[in-house]
Structures are given as C-alpha cells and as structure tokens.
Design a protein around this motif. Structure first.
Motif, PDB file in Angstrom:
ATOM      1  N   PHE A 162       0.828  -1.205   0.000  1.00  0.00           N
ATOM      2  CA  PHE A 162       0.000   0.000   0.000  1.00  0.00           C
ATOM      3  C   PHE A 162       0.864   1.257   0.000  1.00  0.00           C
ATOM      4  CE2 PHE A 162      -2.962  -3.158   1.614  1.00  0.00           C
ATOM      5  CZ  PHE A 162      -4.088  -2.862   0.858  1.00  0.00           C
TER       6      PHE A 162
ATOM      7  N   GLU B  16     -10.991   0.871  -2.537  1.00  0.00           N
ATOM      8  CA  GLU B  16     -11.156   1.665  -1.313  1.00  0.00           C
ATOM      9  C   GLU B  16     -12.632   1.848  -0.992  1.00  0.00           C
ATOM     10  OE1 GLU B  16     -10.005   6.042   0.604  1.00  0.00           O
ATOM     11  OE2 GLU B  16      -8.941   5.292  -1.169  1.00  0.00           O
TER      12      GLU B  16
ATOM     13  N   PHE C 214      -8.867  -0.245   2.701  1.00  0.00           N
ATOM     14  CA  PHE C 214      -8.199  -0.529   1.438  1.00  0.00           C
ATOM     15  C   PHE C 214      -8.008  -2.039   1.309  1.00  0.00           C
ATOM     16  CE2 PHE C 214      -6.756   3.516   3.071  1.00  0.00           C
ATOM     17  CZ  PHE C 214      -6.837   4.369   1.990  1.00  0.00           C
TER      18      PHE C 214
ATOM     19  N   PRO D  82      -5.791  -0.566  -5.939  1.00  0.00           N
ATOM     20  CA  PRO D  82      -6.365  -0.619  -4.591  1.00  0.00           C
ATOM     21  C   PRO D  82      -7.857  -0.297  -4.599  1.00  0.00           C
ATOM     22  CG  PRO D  82      -5.251   1.470  -4.891  1.00  0.00           C
ATOM     23  CD  PRO D  82      -5.074   0.708  -6.175  1.00  0.00           C
TER      24      PRO D  82
END
Length: 1211
Positions: free
Chosen positions: A228, A741, A731, A739
């Motif tokens: 991330f 979200e 996430f 990603p």
C-alpha cells in the motif's frame, strides 16, 4: 512446470479507457494523457524470480513509483499457480497479491491433447497478513458476532489456467482471472454495489534468448503481495493538482474565511476537504510559512489552526512544539488544536515517542484545561497505538504509569484522578498492576483514598476489560464482594465486570452473592442491569443476555419489586439484521443510603454498524460536594417533592460556604469514541466568583458590568469552526494490482455571528441592582447554524486516477435572527419586535444522491460525475458506441425498474402576520429489487423546512410581541364574559357527572349557585399580545390574558384569548379549577364569543377507606371542529395497535359517546393497573411497573378520608 530462475517483462501497447454512464447509452472513452504517463513507466523492464510457478523478489529501477509496481504485481499474479499432477483436488496456503491466502485447486485433463485445465479459487476472506488496511477505526470495537450475521463486503476470486505439457514440465498457454466484490453500507443480503475485475493472458509465441539481457541499476520491491502507498493525501472524493500547495492553501483559507464571514455558505463547505488535501502534502517549512502569513489576521488564523490538525504525522507535532515553545498561541487555541491533532495522529511508534514531549513542556501546564487535554490525549494515542501493535510495548504507557505512581505518593487527589483517567484512555494491559495500587483489598499495601479517586481507578479498567478480561474480572469481582467499600465503588465494579462479557458461570456466581446481599442500592443496581441485559438484542450481547435472563428469573421473586428510588442501571438497545445497524443507550444512577442525591450519573451511547461498535458521546457527573453539603440535613427530607422538601433544599444551599476549599462541588466529564477528552471540576471558588459577579450590589468590578458596557457600545462577534468528524477508510488489494477503497467522510462547518447593541435608561451608575428600575432595550441580528457534508466512496483510488460509486449528502441548518427587545423589570413588561417576512429563508434541508465518478490527474477538467438514477441524467449525454464484438450476457441485461418520484410541498400560512412555514420533499427512486434495503437510498433525495412570505390582509411593517406580568384590570366586556364562562363551566362539569350511571346522586345546586369568585377588583396576572403592526393602522393579531381568582377551598384560573381585528369576534375561553390538590377541572370553549365549540376535562384522586389509591380522568366534548373530530377518529383507530405493542388488552364495548375516560389504580408499591375507555372499546393492563415510594403508598393505604370519589361519581 517450466522452471525459470530469473525472468523479465515489459508491457507495450497499453490503452487506458474509462466508462462512466448508462449501459446501452454511453461507451468507453480513451484517456490518452493518462495512458502515456502509465505506459512510460510500464515499458521499463521488471525483473523477478520465477521458480516452480511462484513469483518472488520483484526488482525495478528506483524511479518507478509503487503504484506502477502494484500494477506489475497484478500482471505477475496471473503466473502464480501451483500444479500437482498426482492430485485432482487439493488445497494449500500460498502467497498471492492479496497476501498469504488459502487456495483451492481442481484439475482436469483433456484426454486427446493432454492439456490440463486448472481452476484455482482463492479465499480472500481467509488470508494471513492480508493485503488490506483500516484507517480511522482504531477506537471502534470489532464485533465478531455481528459479522457472523452478515457482511458488508464479500469478495470472490477465480483463476483458470490452460497448461500444455512439455519435455521440461509444462507451458502456460492461457490464463484468465475474475474477481468479483459485492459491497453495501448494510448487509450484502440486501442488495449490493458490484465491482468486477478481469484479466486474461494468451501465449502468442515462445522466443529463446541466448544472449544475456543487460539492465540498468535495479532495486528490490519485495514480494508479490500488494504494497500500500501512503494514501493520506489521496482523498477518494476529489482530485486536484497538488504541486506547490502553500499558495493554493493560503488562497483557499482566505476564500473560505471570506465566504463564511457572516454565515456558513453551504456551497463552499466541500472546499474544506480540498484544503485538508493541500495541507497534507505541505512540508513542515510550508506550514511555518503559512503561520507567519496568516497568524496576524484573526479569522485566517482560526481557519488555519482548525484545518492543520488533519496533518497527521510528525509535521504537526513539530509545528505544535514550535508554538508551545514560542507561546504564540493562546491556551484555548492550544487546547483545541492539540486535542484534535493527537486524536487524529497516526499511531506509529515514532510519533508516539515524539508526542511524549508535550507531557514535559512548561507551556502544557500553563492552563489546567490544556494540561488535562495533553494528558488525556496522550492516553488516547497510546490506545490507538496498542490496536495496531500487539503486544503493545509498556514504554508507550510508561509516562502515565509514572504520573500515577508519583501522584499516589504525594497524595494529590486531582493528579491521581487525572493520571487514572489517562490510563483509562490508554487501556494498556500493562497498567493493571499500577491501577491495583489504588484499589483497597487488591492493593499490596492498604490504601485509604476518597471515593472520587476510587471511582476513577475502577473506571480506568473499562477498556482493559476487552484486552485482558481475566485480570479485570478477578479485580472487579474482588471489589464487588468487599461489603465495607463505598456502595458506588461496588456498583462501578459490577458495571466494569460486565464490560468483560462474563461467562454463564461467572454470572451465576454473581447471582448467588446477590441473593445474600443486604445493601438494597447494590441489589437494585445489579438487578436492573441484569434485567436490561436480559432483553438485549445486539449481537455482542447474544450469549450474555441468555445468562442474564436466567439470573433475573432467580432474583425476581426476592428483588423484582424494588423501588425506583434505589440505584439503577438501564440499558435500551435494538439491532436490525438487514441493515446490520443498531444502537444502545445506557444510563447509570449511583446512589447510597446516606444521601438522597445520586453520587454519580452516567449516560452512554453506542452505534452498531457493519461489524463495528462505535462508542458515541458519554457524559458523567459526580456530586461529591453536594453529598457533603446535604449529608447533615437528611432528617428534613421526606422524598415526596413537597414544598417542605424544597424549603429544606433552599435552607441547605444558603450554607454553601461550609464546603471545603480543596474538594470539588461537582465534577463532570465527557467521552467520545470511548476516550475521555474533557474533565472539569466546579469548586467553591468558582461558585463564589459566580455569585459575586451577579450580586445586585456588585459595581464596576463585576465582569457582568463590563459586559453591559460592551453591549452599550455595540458588540460584533463571529466564530467559524470546521471539523472533520470522521475519516474512515478501508483498502484492499485487487487482482489487477489496483487498490479498492471504501471510505466514509463526515465534515461539518459550524458558524455563529452575533451583532448586538443595548441601551439602559437611566444608565447604571452605582450597582447592578439599578437594572431592576431601568428600561433595557436591545437590538440584535445574527446567525447560528452549520453545514454537514457526508460522503461514502466505493471504488478504485490512486494518485493517478479514481473511479467508483459515490454517495454524497449535504445538511445545512441556518437560523438567522433580527429583532429588537425592551425589558422593564419594574413594570414587569417585555416587548419583542421582528421585521416582517420579506424573503424566503431556508432553515433546514437535507439533500443526497448517488453518483458514478471518474477522475484522472492528467485531465482534471474531464472529471465526470453521473447520477446513478437514469432519469436524473442529462439527455445530451453521448450516444453509446459499442464494439460489435461485445456481447452482453444475460446477467448484464438491465432488469425492469419501477420508478418512484414523489414530490410534495405543505405550507401553513398566516395572513395576519404575513409569514408561513413550508415543508418540501422530493425523492427519485428506481427499484429493481424492492425487497433490498440498499435501493431505499439510491437516488436523489431532498427535504427542506422554510419560512416564506405570505399574502396578508394589509401590509405588515413588523410583528410585535408583548408580555405584561403586572396586574391589569379587564374591561367590562371581559368581566361579563368571565362570569358567563364560570357559569357554563359548572354546567359542563355537571354534564360529566350526568354521563355516568350514578346521575341520581347528583344535585342541581351547582347550576344555581351564584359566582362569588369574580368581582370588579379582579386583575389579570399576566397578558400576552402578538400583533402585526402596519403604520398608524389598528394592529391585528391575538391578545391573551390570564386571571387568577381563588375561592375559599379552590384555586381558580381563567384564560381569555381574543383575535384582534376588524369584523371578528373569535375568542377562546378556558376556565380551570384545582380543589385541595386532589381534583382538577378544565372547561374550554372557543369560536364566536366562545360559543362555537366546547369540551371539558376533569381528573381526581380517590382515597376510599379500605381501597387502593386511584387516579381518574375524563375528557368530554360537546362540539368540536370537523378536522379535530377527524384527527380524533384517526387516533382512536391507531390506539389498539399501539396498545397491543405496549402490552395492553382490548375489549370491544359501547361506552359513553363523545368521551374518553381513564383510571390508574396503585395495586402495590411499584405497580399500577390502567384502564382507558373509548366510545367503541376499552384497553387495559394490570401490574405496570411505576415508581411509587413505599412510604407514601403505606400512608395512602392508611388514609381513611373520602375526598372526591362521591362527587366524581365513578365506580
């Protein structure tokens, strides 16, 4: 399987397209600039190890950003496969882009070609070290039982490989990956948003490379697991150019300050999120530069300090350190800024260590409330730190442990309470031993501490209860069993014990001890708490409620009828499985046998939402000083709230000087999200200062005098407070390396403006007491209100592009005022003037919609926001252009929809005052599956409450209100009307008697009795006028006067309200009588000269010898307006259903027409029987719990007098 030790890859022919619109109408749209930017990175070589079908150690050149590397991981993830030729079905745990996850394989072999088809299902919900993170949820308790009832997010992932056998092992000739995710803010069973990610790989050819490939310098980027990126600045609900943020942020602060200078401008409040984003990418030097430029302007300074708190890393700590060292912020500014900064700070080890410096800085102790905030906020930071790092290092909480130990050695009560409350915020299991040193019976050395310290020590274990339940159970159980401890401490121990979710065995043990308990306050508290838990429906109490239900059944025969005047613990909750939402409210009232006032009162609220428990606001009050003040006067109290009780209270309050100087009279605290953030003590000095400030003999030294002088010169005061209430983000990696979200943002901008100028005539010269003989006039205008913006985002969010679904709502509340007032205390006269309503004013509105959004950093101007309801889409949107090779599957077909578009406007206008109130509403919904709760919220919603101008009979200059509390004689016409009213009231009273079966016992003497209570000397006690003023013309409106005409044994009062206007004689006449405090009557007539409509009400208590205390009441109507009768019929039809829900029984029978009667009979010290008769039916219920004091009940039972039952004529 082909074994490759080191491999390389390049990506070419990249195309980036977006789709934002309606299937069948809109098409994919190319984004050439974004394509070029991403392609420029992906064409660079990537190295990785590939052995046995497993990818490891990815290496790229240093300049390639992590977002691009993650996309590469998504590509390489398709190579990650384990092939077993000896098994057809197998499962194993292996690394993927989602983390170390469980994979299930099924293999099939083509008998002709010998090609193998391998299907891999990855259980994304069952991963170790899962590639997913939460932000902003550290103080929200995870509720595992709730998650078992339903999830808000479900992900499925499937890979299909075709492997061709070769001499070396096997060759992947094709691969296909499909990831589907279903999300809803509620339960996925009730409809969801859907995210689908597909990727496909086809082998085009094989090239043997003999020569060694050469690449530039490479650095390791780690494994295949998604990594991330720091997303603090990548806000999903907007995208902007973040280059050179300082001038942009300064300009935006100035714009927001100017736009919201008088009132909150709801069109600008979303810009606060833009400002947060700019500040989060501003370096520390930039923050200092902004402070120097903005600190000189009060408005800009406040906006900057309110917004900079969302810089949640070392920069904000360094900025605050500089401010504290330079002391260039006030204590109030420091308190507000530090409170929010530490509570929004990233709870990583380096920042926790850095935050310790505020506990040592001299400026932190320059103000008591600032010091409280520093200590409590540090405790909150430790709590969040421990949520992410397990086991949590003791070093984080060590400063608070040292503070608690030092305060115990010094014997300083205030410091002990503060340190214990901070330890309570931290919730660190390592603090148990230190807390035990404050608790009698469990401490190694004997301790004798005041109850407020013991209370703080017990409550400091409230959050440890979830982290180390066994230790907390042992301590609280020991405290509860010590009968020599103060009652409130034992009750608090019982309360904290239940925070540990005790087992059935432990609850049974507590029940056994309660059966032998002698302290009725402890028993009452415990029994009421157990009873509340036994009815709990929230998932986290599923097993505990069963144990409590058994305990209640055991305790009920002995303690089931304890009076409400003992200590109580009450809990009310509900939970809905469809929405996965619930609430809970708890109220604790701790008392003792030595004091009539509660020692401590606490109110808590909780919100249950998709598997988490959010602890809302909590308030608590301790009354140690009041307990001491009233402790010596218990003999004066009867507990029946009679005039004697109030006189006794007044007598005690006059002796407040006897209170000790070193002990607070009242203590109050507040917690948010389970964290205590406010603590205040009201001591004897505070009360003395308040009394001195408002004393009538006070002169120019009084702060109130200075405030009056400021008002006479004119004051203008304005404050605006932006505040990010919460930022919750989740996430999760996707198979594409992008990603996903899920975020929720809740922002508010609060504002208040007050402009006022006063005049005092004659002016003050000596003391405040002169105000009682002066006329005070005031002119003021202003505004108070706020705008709250709420977003929910679901989709892909990177620093390069965003796409997904966005729910957005806006709730502005705006209350402006403009009026002038006059107060004459001597004449007991108060006047208020409002200008006439000239324009529409929206007081409140709520609007929301759901959109499909797409943005990319290379073309910000082309950002697109499309309402998800097709009927709200612009008809000029482009026509769909779909490739002929695209075939829509059956599942892609849009199902038949049901459109719902209600639109309504209801107004109530006054043609006298020229103003009205309107409620507007509009909804647009399109239901595909009507049983799904998600569809309730998809679409456009707007509701508003407005004050609007109305058509008037004649022009209105102003609206005038006047209250006159001085005596005034009524005109002759009013006296005549009152005489008639009293005579008719007696007739109406007799009519109620005659409506019963005992009319024969009545006499007609009352009909002929002359009025003795009203004469020419009677004066109005007070009068109220509400007029519309129009120049020199006669005012129109309403005039009401209240008269008090007591007789020998009764208290009589009359209210005459008249409409003032030409050609009208509308009046309302109310006559009330209270007879010896046991019988009350009211007779109401209204219409032309009070003759059109009529109704009467009567109630009485009945104490017959040998019978139970009874309260009876009747409402009888002769004539009522049609609308009123219609409402009554609706209520009558609605009552049976509500009565059933409340446990009442119904019996159909013909009762007296145009009458409703009720009786309440006290059948025991804490229960009553209720019987209500309507014209068509009767509802009744027996043994309803009701707080009737036992002593008073016995007194009533022994009273043989017969006060009213004969005259009331009821059986």
């Amino acid at each position: 399987m082909l074994l490759i030790s080191t491999s390389g890859s390049k990506v070419s022919d990249l195309v980036f397209e977006e789709f934002n619109g309606v299937p069948g109408k809109n098409s994919f749209k190319a984004s050439p600039k974004l394509t070029q930017r991403i392609a420029a990175q992906l064409i660079k070589p990537v190295m990785f190890n590939y052995v046995g079908g497993h990818v490891s150690e990815i290496r790229t050149s240093a300049e390639i950003p992590e977002t691009i590397v993650n996309i590469v991981r998504g590509i390489l993830d398709l190579f990650q496969v384990t092939v077993k030729t000896t098994q057809k079905i197998y499962e194993l745990e292996e690394v993927s882009i989602h983390g170390m996850c469980q994979s299930n394989y099924v293999t099939e072999e083509d008998v002709k070609t010998k090609d193998m088809t391998i299907t891999q299902i990855v259980d994304v919900s069952n991963c170790k070290e899962k590639a997913a993170i939460y932000m902003g949820m550290a103080t929200a308790v995870l509720d595992q039982v709730s998650k078992q009832r339903g999830e808000s997010v479900i992900t499925t992932l499937r890979y299909v490989y075709t492997v061709k056998p070769t001499a070396e092992g096997g060759l992947i000739t094709g691969a296909h990956g499909l990831e589907q995710q279903h999300f809803t803010p509620f339960n996925v069973k009730g409809g969801t948003f859907k995210m689908q990610a597909k990727k496909e790989m086809v082998l085009l050819g094989v090239t043997n490379t003999v020569r060694a490939l050469t690449y530039g310098p490479m650095e390791s980027k780690g494994s295949l697991v998604y990594k991330f990126v720091n997303a603090e600045a990548n806000l999903p609900i907007m995208m902007q150019n973040l280059d050179d943020p300082v001038p942009k942020a300064i300009e935006l602060i100035k714009h927001l300050a100017e736009a919201n200078r008088y009132q909150v401008d709801s069109t600008t409040t979303e810009d606060t999120i833009k400002l947060y984003q700019l500040l989060r990418v501003t370096p520390y030097e930039g923050l200092e530069s902004m402070w120097k430029q903005l600190a000189g302007n009060e408005e800009h300074r406040r906006w900057f300090l309110d917004m900079v708190v969302e810089v949640s890393d070392a920069r904000i700590l360094k900025f605050l350190e500089t401010r504290f060292q330079a002391a260039d912020v006030s204590a109030v500014e420091a308190w507000q800024t530090l409170l929010l900064s530490l509570n929004h700070l990233q709870a990583i080890p380096d920042l926790v260590e850095m935050a310790k410096m505020f506990l040592k800085m001299p400026f932190s102790k320059s103000n008591i409330y600032l010091w409280h905030t520093v200590v409590l906020s540090y405790g909150s930071l430790v709590y969040k730190h421990c949520n992410y790092y397990t086991p949590c290092p003791v070093a984080a909480v060590q400063p608070l442990l040292d503070m608690a130990t030092d305060s115990l050695k010094k014997g300083d009560d205030a410091d002990m309470v503060l340190a214990l409350k901070a330890l309570g915020n931290a919730g660190h299991p390592g603090s148990i031993k230190t807390i035990m040193r404050f608790l009698p019976g469990v401490a190694a050395n004997p301790v004798d501490l005041p109850p407020r310290v013991l209370s703080a020590a017990v409550q400091s274990m409230r959050l440890i209860a979830a982290r180390d339940p066994q230790s907390v159970q042992d301590i609280t159980m020991s405290l509860f069993l010590q009968k020599n401890l103060p009652t409130e401490i034992r009750m608090l121990a019982f309360m904290i014990l239940f925070d540990t979710k005790p087992s059935m065995a432990l609850v049974s043990t507590m029940t056994m001890h309660l059966q032998e308990e002698k302290d009725l306050h402890v028993v009452s508290f415990a029994y009421s708490y157990l009873s509340s838990f036994s009815r709990s429906s929230t998932p986290n109490n599923h097993f505990l409620s069963t144990a409590c239900n058994v305990a209640v059944k055991i305790l009920t025969p002995k303690f089931g009828r304890l009076s409400y005047h003992y200590s109580k613990a009450m809990r009310m909750d509900w939970f809905n499985d469809e929405f996965l939402i619930g609430t809970a409210t708890e109220v604790f009232m701790l008392k003792s046998a030595t004091n009539i006032f509660p020692t401590e009162i606490m109110i808590k609220g909780k919100f249950y939402f998709i598997g988490r428990i959010l602890q809302l606001l909590e308030f608590g009050i301790r009354a140690d000083g009041l307990k001491d003040l009233f402790g010596n006067f218990l003999q004066s109290f009867k507990g029946d709230l009679s005039s004697g009780d109030f006189q006794a209270v007044y007598s005690v309050l006059q002796n407040w000087e006897i209170l000790p100087n070193d002990q607070p009279v009242l203590s109050a605290y507040s917690r948010a999200s389970g964290q205590e953030w406010f603590l205040a003590d009201i001591n004897k000095e505070t009360i003395q200062n308040l009394i001195n400030a408002v004393r009538l003999s006070a002169g120019k030294e009084s702060p109130l005098w200075a405030a009056i002088e400021d008002l006479q010169r004119g004051v203008s005061w304005h404050r605006t407070k932006p505040f990010l209430i919460f930022e919750i983000r989740y996430f999760q990696a996707t198979t594409l390396g992008l990603p996903l979200e899920i975020s929720k943002y809740y922002e508010t901008v609060n504002g208040i403006t007050v402009n006022a100028k006063a005049a005092v005539n004659p002016p003050l010269t000596d003391s405040l007491g002169q105000l009682l003989t002066s006329e005070i006039s005031l002119e003021t205008d202003g505004y108070i209100g706020f705008t709250k913006d709420f977003w929910v985002f679901y989709g892909i969010n990177t620093e390069l592009f965003q796409c997904g679904t966005e729910f957005k709502s806006k709730t502005p509340i705006a209350i402006p005022w403009n009026f002038s007032a006059k107060i004459n205390v001597r004449e007991k006269k108060f006047e208020l003037d409002f200008p006439s309503c000239k324009k529409e004013v929206e007081l409140l509105s709520v609007s929301s919609n759901v959109y499909a959004v797409s943005r990319n950093i290379e073309d910000l101007a082309s950002a697109k926001i499309t309402p998800m309801m097709p009927n709200a889409i612009d008809a000029n949107d482009e026509v769909v252009r779909m490739s002929p090779t695209v075939v829509r599957s059956e599942s892609d077909q849009v199902p038949t929809r049901n459109t719902w578009h209600p639109k309504d406007k209801v107004c109530a206008n006054s043609n006298i005052y020229g103003a009205g109130v309107c409620v507007e509403s509009e909804l647009r919904r399109e239901y595909y599956h009507e049983e799904y709760p998600l569809y309730y919220f998809l679409g456009y919603t707007r509701m508003a409450l407005k004050v609007v101008p109305a058509q008037t009979i004649k022009a209105v200059d102003k609206i005038h209100f006047e209250v006159n509390a001085g005596p005034s004689k009524p005109p002759a016409s009013t006296r005549q009307l009152m005489e008639t009213l009293k005579r008719l009231s007696r007739v109406a009273t007799q009519r109620i008697h005659l409506s019963t079966d005992h009319a024969s016992n009545e006499t007609g003497s009352d009909l002929r009795t002359p009025d003795q209570g009203f004469n020419s000397t009677t004066e109005a006690v007070f009068s109220i006028k509400a007029f519309a003023m129009s120049g020199n013309q006669k005012p129109e409106g309403y005039d009401a006067a209240f008269y008090y005409t007591p007789e020998a044994s009764t208290q009589n009062a009359q209210l005459i309200m008249s409409q003032v206007a030409e050609d009208t004689n509308w009046k309302m006449c109310v006559d009330t009588t209270l007879n010896a405090q046991v019988e009350a009557k009211a007779h109401i007539r209204w219409g032309a000269e009070c003759q059109s409509y009529e109704m009467s009400m009567r109630s009485a208590t009945a104490y017959l010898p040998g019978s139970r205390p009874t309260l009876k009441a009747k409402i009888h109507w002769t004539r009522v307006p049609g609308k009123m009768a219609e409402i009554g019929k609706r209520i009558e039809s609605y009552v049976p259903g509500m009565a059933l829900l409340l446990g009442f029984n119904q019996q159909p029978e013909r009762n007296t027409k145009q009458e409703v009667s009720a009786s309440v009979v006290a059948t025991s010290a804490d229960s009553v029987d209720v019987n209500i008769e309507f014209p068509e039916y009767t509802v009744f219920r027996h043994a309803i719990p009701f707080p009737l004091p036992p002593a008073r009940f016995l007194d009533i039972q022994q009273d043989n007098s017969n006060t009213t039952i004969d005259s009331f004529e009821w059986e």
